[in-house]
Design a protein around this motif. Structure first.
Motif, short mmCIF file in Angstrom:
data_model
loop_
_atom_site.label_atom_id
_atom_site.label_comp_id
_atom_site.label_asym_id
_atom_site.label_seq_id
_atom_site.Cartn_x
_atom_site.Cartn_y
_atom_site.Cartn_z
N UNK A 48 31.31 44.22 54.18
CA UNK A 48 32.26 44.84 55.09
C UNK A 48 32.84 46.12 54.51
N UNK A 49 33.18 46.09 53.21
CA UNK A 49 33.71 47.28 52.56
C UNK A 49 33.70 47.09 51.05
N UNK A 50 33.88 48.20 50.36
CA UNK A 50 33.97 48.21 48.90
C UNK A 50 35.06 49.19 48.51
N UNK A 51 35.94 48.80 47.59
CA UNK A 51 37.06 49.64 47.19
C UNK A 51 37.14 49.71 45.67
N UNK A 52 37.21 50.92 45.11
CA UNK A 52 37.35 51.05 43.65
C UNK A 52 38.74 50.62 43.19
N UNK A 53 38.82 50.12 41.98
CA UNK A 53 40.10 49.76 41.38
C UNK A 53 40.34 50.64 40.17
N UNK A 54 41.57 51.07 39.95
CA UNK A 54 41.86 52.04 38.88
C UNK A 54 41.96 51.40 37.50
N UNK A 55 40.95 50.63 37.14
CA UNK A 55 40.92 50.02 35.81
C UNK A 55 39.60 50.39 35.17
N UNK A 56 39.59 51.38 34.32
CA UNK A 56 38.35 51.82 33.68
C UNK A 56 38.18 51.14 32.33
N UNK A 57 36.90 50.92 32.01
CA UNK A 57 36.52 50.31 30.72
C UNK A 57 37.29 49.02 30.47
N UNK A 58 37.38 48.21 31.51
CA UNK A 58 38.03 46.91 31.38
C UNK A 58 37.30 45.91 32.24
N UNK A 59 37.56 44.67 32.00
CA UNK A 59 36.87 43.62 32.76
C UNK A 59 37.83 42.99 33.75
N UNK A 60 37.29 42.68 34.92
CA UNK A 60 38.09 41.94 35.89
C UNK A 60 38.08 40.47 35.53
N UNK A 61 39.23 39.83 35.60
CA UNK A 61 39.31 38.46 35.13
C UNK A 61 39.82 37.46 36.14
N UNK A 62 40.43 37.91 37.25
CA UNK A 62 41.01 36.95 38.17
C UNK A 62 41.18 37.53 39.56
N UNK A 63 41.09 36.64 40.57
CA UNK A 63 41.23 37.05 41.96
C UNK A 63 41.70 35.84 42.75
N UNK A 64 42.72 36.00 43.58
CA UNK A 64 43.23 34.89 44.36
C UNK A 64 43.77 35.42 45.69
N UNK A 65 43.51 34.68 46.77
CA UNK A 65 44.01 35.03 48.09
C UNK A 65 45.43 34.51 48.26
N UNK A 66 46.33 35.36 48.72
CA UNK A 66 47.71 34.93 48.95
C UNK A 66 47.85 34.35 50.35
N UNK A 67 48.71 33.35 50.52
CA UNK A 67 48.94 32.77 51.85
C UNK A 67 49.31 33.85 52.87
N UNK A 68 48.78 33.71 54.08
CA UNK A 68 48.99 34.71 55.11
C UNK A 68 47.80 35.62 55.29
N UNK A 69 46.95 35.73 54.24
CA UNK A 69 45.71 36.47 54.35
C UNK A 69 45.82 37.97 54.35
N UNK A 70 46.97 38.52 53.97
CA UNK A 70 47.13 39.98 53.98
C UNK A 70 46.93 40.62 52.62
N UNK A 71 47.03 39.83 51.56
CA UNK A 71 46.95 40.39 50.22
C UNK A 71 46.08 39.53 49.30
N UNK A 72 45.57 40.18 48.26
CA UNK A 72 44.90 39.51 47.15
C UNK A 72 45.65 39.88 45.87
N UNK A 73 45.74 38.95 44.96
CA UNK A 73 46.21 39.27 43.61
C UNK A 73 44.97 39.41 42.74
#
Length: 218
Positions: free
Chosen positions: A149-174
């Protein structure tokens, strides 16, 4: 063993193992019990089995991430809260599976290493946190058709992503990258808040995220 709480307090019920390597148990919203096999230390890894809730015995194999003769390490698995959908991933291979029909829907490989997965509450969207060329990005895919559906860059260079969780309500991710936590707005498709860097805060890797039922605390 499986711990459960009854009228007399917490009790532990020992289940027949039937596995030749390390695994964990996961329970979905409908009470089904699944065996998640992470690694191949003592046998095939990267597998998910359904187990009988009463006896603990294996019923059937649901997902296998085997590629050729290799049994990869399962990096992530996630279950949707309100729909019979699950997803699992190795470092570069993703499988979406139907918990109701106990079958694989689709698989995807390549295009950067996978660091975390999350599913929307209705189970129609899979969110993937990837790293490619030392940069993190967040992707959204349809769980029914393997359509990005889409792809969005995150402003974290030379680092690893470690966690992702959907917040209740479905409007945000942590999301966590490089030991810092950010709040991602799914409407704006961008981070709206990032935990500020501080010399007083211990540095290190953040290995997991969780959210309260009300969605007001991580």
């Amino acid at each position: 063993a499986r711990a459960r709480v009854d009228g007399d307090g917490e009790s532990v019920e020992r289940l027949p193992c039937g596995a030749d390597g390390p695994f964990t148990l996961a329970e979905d919203s409908e009470g089904r019990l699944f065996e998640i096999r992470y690694s191949e230390e003592a046998g095939p890894g990267g597998m998910i089995w359904e187990r009988d809730r009463t006896t603990g015995e294996r019923n059937r194999e649901v997902v296998s991430l085997q590629t050729g003769d290799a049994w990869p390490r399962l990096r992530e698995h996630v279950l949707a809260r309100r729909a019979p959908v699950g997803a699992a991933a190795t470092d570069d291979h993703i499988v979406v599976w139907d918990r109701g029909e106990l079958r694989q829907r689709w698989a995807l490989s390549g295009d950067g290493s996978v660091h975390a997965l999350a599913l929307s509450e209705p189970g129609d969207t899979l969110y993937i946190l990837r790293r490619h060329d030392d940069k993190c990005r967040l992707e959204a895919w349809k769980t029914k058709s393997c359509e990005r559906l889409w792809s969005a860059p995150l402003p974290f260079e030379r680092s690893s992503g470690e966690g992702l969780v959907t917040l209740p309500g479905g409007r945000h991710l942590a999301v966590s990258c490089g030991g810092r936590v950010g709040l991602f707005d799914l409407t704006l498709r961008s981070l709206v808040w990032v935990q500020p860097a501080s010399p007083d805060r211990p540095r290190g890797f953040l290995h997991a995220l969780g959210v309260s039922a009300e969605g007001d605390a991580l």
